[in-house]
Design a protein around this motif. Structure first.
Motif, PDB file in Angstrom:
ATOM      1  N   LYS A  27      25.078  86.904   9.807  1.00 55.31           N
ATOM      2  CA  LYS A  27      25.543  87.522  11.068  1.00 55.31           C
ATOM      3  C   LYS A  27      25.092  86.453  12.269  1.00 55.31           C
ATOM      4  O   LYS A  27      24.145  86.246  12.648  1.00 55.31           O
ATOM      5  CB  LYS A  27      25.114  88.983  11.434  1.00 55.31           C
ATOM      6  CG  LYS A  27      25.515  89.500  12.528  1.00 55.31           C
ATOM      7  CD  LYS A  27      24.922  90.684  12.705  1.00 55.31           C
ATOM      8  CE  LYS A  27      25.366  91.587  14.012  1.00 55.31           C
ATOM      9  NZ  LYS A  27      26.978  91.513  14.163  1.00 55.31           N
ATOM     10  N   ASP A  29      27.819  86.943  15.165  1.00 55.49           N
ATOM     11  CA  ASP A  29      28.298  87.475  16.443  1.00 55.49           C
ATOM     12  C   ASP A  29      27.402  88.605  16.947  1.00 55.49           C
ATOM     13  O   ASP A  29      27.306  89.568  16.243  1.00 55.49           O
ATOM     14  CB  ASP A  29      29.694  87.961  15.875  1.00 55.49           C
ATOM     15  CG  ASP A  29      30.376  88.681  17.310  1.00 55.49           C
ATOM     16  OD1 ASP A  29      29.986  88.511  18.433  1.00 55.49           O
ATOM     17  OD2 ASP A  29      31.658  89.374  16.702  1.00 55.49           O
ATOM     18  N   SER A  31      28.014  90.533  19.670  1.00 51.96           N
ATOM     19  CA  SER A  31      28.644  91.278  20.423  1.00 51.96           C
ATOM     20  C   SER A  31      28.115  92.857  20.408  1.00 51.96           C
ATOM     21  O   SER A  31      28.202  93.701  21.185  1.00 51.96           O
ATOM     22  CB  SER A  31      30.243  91.004  20.492  1.00 51.96           C
ATOM     23  OG  SER A  31      30.593  91.479  19.220  1.00 51.96           O
ATOM     24  N   ASP A  32      27.817  93.229  19.146  1.00 50.52           N
ATOM     25  CA  ASP A  32      27.633  94.573  19.028  1.00 50.52           C
ATOM     26  C   ASP A  32      25.858  95.001  18.716  1.00 50.52           C
ATOM     27  O   ASP A  32      25.635  95.829  18.348  1.00 50.52           O
ATOM     28  CB  ASP A  32      28.263  95.190  17.649  1.00 50.52           C
ATOM     29  CG  ASP A  32      27.595  94.513  16.462  1.00 50.52           C
ATOM     30  OD1 ASP A  32      26.963  93.271  16.435  1.00 50.52           O
ATOM     31  OD2 ASP A  32      27.917  94.847  15.234  1.00 50.52           O
ATOM     32  N   ILE A  33      25.227  93.883  19.271  1.00 51.43           N
ATOM     33  CA  ILE A  33      23.744  94.314  19.338  1.00 51.43           C
ATOM     34  C   ILE A  33      23.370  94.424  20.839  1.00 51.43           C
ATOM     35  O   ILE A  33      24.085  93.948  21.812  1.00 51.43           O
ATOM     36  CB  ILE A  33      22.875  93.124  18.605  1.00 51.43           C
ATOM     37  CG1 ILE A  33      23.181  91.832  19.334  1.00 51.43           C
ATOM     38  CG2 ILE A  33      23.364  93.029  17.420  1.00 51.43           C
ATOM     39  CD1 ILE A  33      21.681  91.392  20.020  1.00 51.43           C
ATOM     40  N   ASP A  34      22.130  95.094  21.079  1.00 50.17           N
ATOM     41  CA  ASP A  34      21.402  95.076  22.430  1.00 50.17           C
ATOM     42  C   ASP A  34      20.503  93.992  22.715  1.00 50.17           C
ATOM     43  O   ASP A  34      20.401  93.607  23.886  1.00 50.17           O
ATOM     44  CB  ASP A  34      21.067  96.545  22.765  1.00 50.17           C
ATOM     45  CG  ASP A  34      22.188  97.515  22.705  1.00 50.17           C
ATOM     46  OD1 ASP A  34      23.267  97.384  23.208  1.00 50.17           O
ATOM     47  OD2 ASP A  34      21.829  98.562  22.173  1.00 50.17           O
ATOM     48  N   GLY A  60      29.140  85.814  21.226  1.00 52.31           N
ATOM     49  CA  GLY A  60      29.002  87.153  21.850  1.00 52.31           C
ATOM     50  C   GLY A  60      27.689  87.413  22.380  1.00 52.31           C
ATOM     51  O   GLY A  60      27.261  88.619  22.332  1.00 52.31           O
ATOM     52  N   CYS A  61      26.839  86.413  23.015  1.00 51.31           N
ATOM     53  CA  CYS A  61      25.629  86.584  23.529  1.00 51.31           C
ATOM     54  C   CYS A  61      25.468  87.099  24.939  1.00 51.31           C
ATOM     55  O   CYS A  61      24.459  87.498  25.352  1.00 51.31           O
ATOM     56  CB  CYS A  61      24.948  85.306  23.348  1.00 51.31           C
ATOM     57  SG  CYS A  61      24.903  84.706  21.629  1.00 51.31           S
ATOM     58  N   LYS A  64      23.196  89.744  26.666  1.00 54.22           N
ATOM     59  CA  LYS A  64      22.289  90.412  25.730  1.00 54.22           C
ATOM     60  C   LYS A  64      20.692  90.005  25.908  1.00 54.22           C
ATOM     61  O   LYS A  64      20.456  88.946  26.543  1.00 54.22           O
ATOM     62  CB  LYS A  64      22.665  90.053  24.325  1.00 54.22           C
ATOM     63  CG  LYS A  64      24.276  90.437  23.944  1.00 54.22           C
ATOM     64  CD  LYS A  64      24.446  91.882  23.829  1.00 54.22           C
ATOM     65  CE  LYS A  64      25.961  91.936  23.642  1.00 54.22           C
ATOM     66  NZ  LYS A  64      26.152  93.412  23.302  1.00 54.22           N
TER      67      LYS A  64
END
Length: 125
Positions: A27, A29, A31-34, A60-61, A64
């Motif tokens: 993984k 990308d 974009s879907d993590i905090d 997608g950082c 974050k």
């Protein structure tokens, strides 16, 4: 095994020189993590080539949070944490916390306490 020793030697040299190494698909990308937690060993006082490659490939950082756990046998963790910070902050990520563990922490049963303290910093961030 001679091949294994040669491979480790080449990777140690790559680490020393700031090189990268091919890694398996993973993984990338964010974009879907905090919050991204990077746990990495210290090789020749530097980021291992595999870790450097992974960090360089992230997307997608922006915006974050991230934290870094560096595991070492002797020295170099400060440089590893700083390099990870440079790479990830250049991608727009925000540093929260770092921690260093030494092999003897595991051997002497202190790893759980150190890891708990790190988790508290990450959660507070």
């Amino acid at each position: 095994d001679v091949y294994k020793r040669q491979h480790i030697g080449r990777m140690g040299l790559k680490a020393l020189l700031g090189g990268k190494a091919e890694i398996k698909p993973i993984k990338r990308d964010m974009s879907d993590i905090d919050h991204l937690v990077i746990a990495t060993p210290v090789w020749s006082g530097n980021l291992p080539p595999y870790t450097r490659q992974y960090l360089s490939d992230l997307s997608g950082c922006a915006g974050k949070n991230f934290s870094v756990l560096a595991e070492m046998g002797g020295s170099g963790a400060a440089r590893v944490i700083q390099k990870a910070r440079e790479i990830l902050e250049a991608e727009g990520m925000e540093f929260v916390a770092s921690i260093v563990t030494v092999e003897k922490d595991v051997e002497e049963g202190r790893f759980d306490t150190i890891l708990d303290e790190f988790a508290e910093k990450v959660q507070a961030g």
